[in-house]
Design a protein around this motif. Structure first.
Motif, PDB file in Angstrom:
ATOM      1  N   SER A  34       0.856  -1.174  -0.043  1.00  0.00           N
ATOM      2  CA  SER A  34       0.012  -0.126   0.188  1.00  0.00           C
ATOM      3  C   SER A  34       1.056   1.330  -0.078  1.00  0.00           C
ATOM      4  CB  SER A  34      -0.852  -0.064   1.338  1.00  0.00           C
ATOM      5  OG  SER A  34      -1.805   1.346   1.290  1.00  0.00           O
ATOM      6  N   PRO A 107      -3.813   3.580  -2.524  1.00  0.00           N
ATOM      7  CA  PRO A 107      -5.090   3.527  -1.880  1.00  0.00           C
ATOM      8  C   PRO A 107      -5.998   4.847  -2.215  1.00  0.00           C
ATOM      9  CG  PRO A 107      -3.408   3.935  -0.195  1.00  0.00           C
ATOM     10  CD  PRO A 107      -2.728   3.267  -1.601  1.00  0.00           C
ATOM     11  N   VAL A 126      -7.663  -1.657  -0.028  1.00  0.00           N
ATOM     12  CA  VAL A 126      -6.445  -2.459   0.468  1.00  0.00           C
ATOM     13  C   VAL A 126      -6.914  -2.971   1.735  1.00  0.00           C
ATOM     14  CG1 VAL A 126      -4.164  -2.130   1.675  1.00  0.00           C
ATOM     15  CG2 VAL A 126      -4.781  -0.443  -0.261  1.00  0.00           C
ATOM     16  N   VAL A 137      -0.438  -6.355   4.947  1.00  0.00           N
ATOM     17  CA  VAL A 137      -0.427  -5.307   4.201  1.00  0.00           C
ATOM     18  C   VAL A 137       0.900  -4.742   4.659  1.00  0.00           C
ATOM     19  CG1 VAL A 137      -1.223  -2.809   3.878  1.00  0.00           C
ATOM     20  CG2 VAL A 137      -2.537  -4.493   3.864  1.00  0.00           C
ATOM     21  N   SER A 177      -8.679   0.351   7.599  1.00  0.00           N
ATOM     22  CA  SER A 177      -8.313   1.192   6.179  1.00  0.00           C
ATOM     23  C   SER A 177      -7.697   2.448   7.142  1.00  0.00           C
ATOM     24  CB  SER A 177      -9.437   1.596   5.569  1.00  0.00           C
ATOM     25  OG  SER A 177      -9.269   2.446   4.664  1.00  0.00           O
TER      26      SER A 177
END
Length: 203
Positions: A34, A107, A126, A137, A177
């Motif tokens: 990410s 993202p 993501v 991640v 997130s």
């Protein structure tokens, strides 16, 4: 094409990976990158620095004809409709993760002018892919926009693991997130502090 452009691009756009030791626990395992997004060169340079092809989400407008579709697909791009829910693209990414293909997602969904990810600007993709596939991640951040003959750092953070026991919790999607974005921004903030402290010591 990769072999031809690899060395010239590394000379023209020098990228230094910072924190690559944090990837050791993931050796031989799959993970989702990410990263912030400020230049069209971002996905290309990530591929070159890691010597592997990453699948990325790219706006469907880039797949304007058969030639561009074939070219973008060869780079590992997956077309997505940014203006609407795109179940086809989501399904394809899920399939690629299950096949242990390397995934890189920006993202923000588009290029940004700032290094850090602004609050509320990140999409939930993501977090969605990570939670549903139980894939960690790895937050990464370019410390500046990639420019010719300017050294850019690619900051690498510690892997973030989803809480699979909460995958049916709708609130957890937002929570996870936000955590990913927080860890991404911390990389830049900590790097800036390190540079300031280094300068202070010289004084």
């Amino acid at each position: 094409a990769y072999i031809i452009i690899c060395i010239p691009f590394l000379i023209l756009f020098p990228i230094k990976k910072v924190g690559k030791k944090k990837l050791k626990p993931l050796k031989g395992k799959n993970y989702i990158i990410s990263c912030n997004h400020m230049s069209n060169l971002d996905p290309i340079m990530i591929d070159i620095r890691f010597a592997r092809k990453h699948r990325i989400l790219a706006k469907k407008e880039l797949f304007s004809n058969k030639f561009m579709t074939k070219f973008m697909r060869s780079l590992g791009a997956v077309p997505v409709d940014r203006g609407n829910a795109d179940p086809g693209a989501i399904k394809e990414i899920f399939s690629l993760i299950k096949k242990n293909k390397h995934i890189c997602i920006f993202p923000q969904g588009t290029r940004a002018k700032t290094v850090t990810v602004e609050e509320g600007s990140a999409k939930e993709g993501v977090a969605l892919f990570s939670i549903r596939t139980n894939t960690p991640v790895v937050p990464m951040m370019f410390d500046r926009k990639i420019r010719a003959f300017h050294r850019t750092k690619l900051l690498i953070g510690d892997p973030i693991y989803p809480d699979v026991e909460r995958k049916k919790d709708k609130a957890y999607m937002d929570e996870y997130s936000n955590l990913i974005v927080e860890k991404m921004n911390e990389l830049v903030i900590n790097e800036q502090k390190r540079i300031e402290e280094k300068r202070a010591k010289k004084l």
